[in-house]
Design a protein around this motif. Structure first.
Motif, PDB file in Angstrom:
ATOM      1  N   TRP A 110      -4.995  -5.755  17.832  1.00 51.83           N
ATOM      2  CA  TRP A 110      -6.159  -5.344  17.051  1.00 51.83           C
ATOM      3  C   TRP A 110      -7.044  -4.397  17.853  1.00 51.83           C
ATOM      4  O   TRP A 110      -7.498  -3.373  17.341  1.00 51.83           O
ATOM      5  N   GLY A 114      -5.099  -1.855  15.669  1.00 53.78           N
ATOM      6  CA  GLY A 114      -5.640  -2.223  14.362  1.00 53.78           C
ATOM      7  C   GLY A 114      -7.057  -1.765  14.112  1.00 53.78           C
ATOM      8  O   GLY A 114      -7.383  -1.271  13.031  1.00 53.78           O
ATOM      9  N   SER A 119      -4.282   2.621  13.285  1.00 57.17           N
ATOM     10  CA  SER A 119      -3.789   1.766  12.208  1.00 57.17           C
ATOM     11  C   SER A 119      -3.606   2.558  10.919  1.00 57.17           C
ATOM     12  O   SER A 119      -2.841   2.156  10.040  1.00 57.17           O
ATOM     13  N   LYS A 123      -0.740   2.496   7.634  1.00 58.04           N
ATOM     14  CA  LYS A 123      -1.119   2.585   6.226  1.00 58.04           C
ATOM     15  C   LYS A 123      -0.461   3.796   5.571  1.00 58.04           C
ATOM     16  O   LYS A 123       0.047   3.719   4.442  1.00 58.04           O
ATOM     17  N   MET A 184      -5.512  -5.015   8.765  1.00 55.58           N
ATOM     18  CA  MET A 184      -5.534  -3.566   8.891  1.00 55.58           C
ATOM     19  C   MET A 184      -5.804  -2.893   7.545  1.00 55.58           C
ATOM     20  O   MET A 184      -6.619  -1.972   7.434  1.00 55.58           O
ATOM     21  N   LYS A 187      -9.340  -3.133   6.483  1.00 56.85           N
ATOM     22  CA  LYS A 187     -10.172  -2.158   7.189  1.00 56.85           C
ATOM     23  C   LYS A 187     -10.137  -0.798   6.496  1.00 56.85           C
ATOM     24  O   LYS A 187     -11.163  -0.130   6.357  1.00 56.85           O
ATOM     25  N   HIS A 188      -8.956  -0.393   6.046  1.00 53.51           N
ATOM     26  CA  HIS A 188      -8.811   0.939   5.464  1.00 53.51           C
ATOM     27  C   HIS A 188      -9.100   0.982   3.961  1.00 53.51           C
ATOM     28  O   HIS A 188      -9.055   2.052   3.364  1.00 53.51           O
TER      29      HIS A 188
END
Length: 226
Positions: A110, A114, A119, A123, A184, A187-188
């Motif tokens: 992370w 991540g 990261s 994605k 992850m 987060k995005h």
């Protein structure tokens, strides 16, 4: 009036600066490409945008990377797959228990990947890999499989030392991969998969996932119940 020696020294200084700038360009191009691939995706990123963000011409970009595909591969090697030799050395030097290793693996993944823009590459591959099968195969070979092998080594270590129960190691890999991918993606995607009332604290989430997994993996301590 400047002397000839002064002008010569000045020209050498300018030339040296230009040479340093030329040497730095591949790194600047990779950095710009990483930003744009994460921001816009692979298909939507144009080579001239990468060159412009790096402050060079499109021709300069193609001197180093003859295609956008080669540029993407260089980004992956520079930022991800190129680190596996060092990560394998870390594994071999680790002296703690395998339970501590598992916690360490999740935290450091992370911290290093991540929680960073890197990261976004994962994605990108999840969303666009089907449209670019060559890049998907490259990413699997360079990142996914070496990463999975490190996790398999960790599980084998735990089983061989009697710290983990015997288990299907190939499937066990995904007990770590799945929760980290969820973190992850959250987060995005601005935590779109989370309830609005919940603030996804990455450190707490990782600690809980690790302990939940270890409670199922670890052999009972001597003298404890089944």
């Amino acid at each position: 009036m400047p002397t000839s020696s002064f002008l010569a020294d000045k020209l050498r200084t300018v030339s040296a600066k230009r040479e340093r700038r030329k040497e730095a360009r591949p790194g600047e191009l990779l950095d710009a490409a990483l930003d744009l691939f994460v921001e816009k995706g692979f298909a939507a990123t144009r080579s001239e945008e990468v060159a412009a963000r790096a402050g060079v011409s499109k021709g300069t970009l193609f001197l180093y990377f003859p295609s956008k595909e080669e540029l993407f591969k260089a980004v992956v090697r520079e930022n991800l797959s190129g680190h596996f030799p060092d990560w394998n050395k870390e594994f071999e030097a680790f002296e703690g228990s395998t339970a501590d290793m598992l916690r360490h693996v999740m935290r450091t993944w992370w911290e290093r990947i991540g929680a960073t823009r890197l990261s976004g590459i994962t994605k990108l591959m999840m969303s666009e890999g089907k449209n670019f099968p060559e890049l998907a195969a490259f990413y699997q070979a360079e990142v996914v499989m070496p990463g999975h092998e490190l996790l398999r080594r960790m599980f084998r270590r735990g089983v061989e030392r009697g710290e983990f129960k015997p288990l299907d190691i190939d499937m066990a890999v995904y007990t770590i991969v799945a929760p980290m991918i969820f973190l992850m993606l959250s987060k995005h995607s601005s935590n779109i998969c989370m309830a609005p009332s919940i603030d996804l604290d990455a450190d707490k989430y990782i600690a809980l996932q690790a302990e939940t997994l270890l409670n199922g993996l670890c052999t009972p301590a001597s003298g404890s119940g089944a």
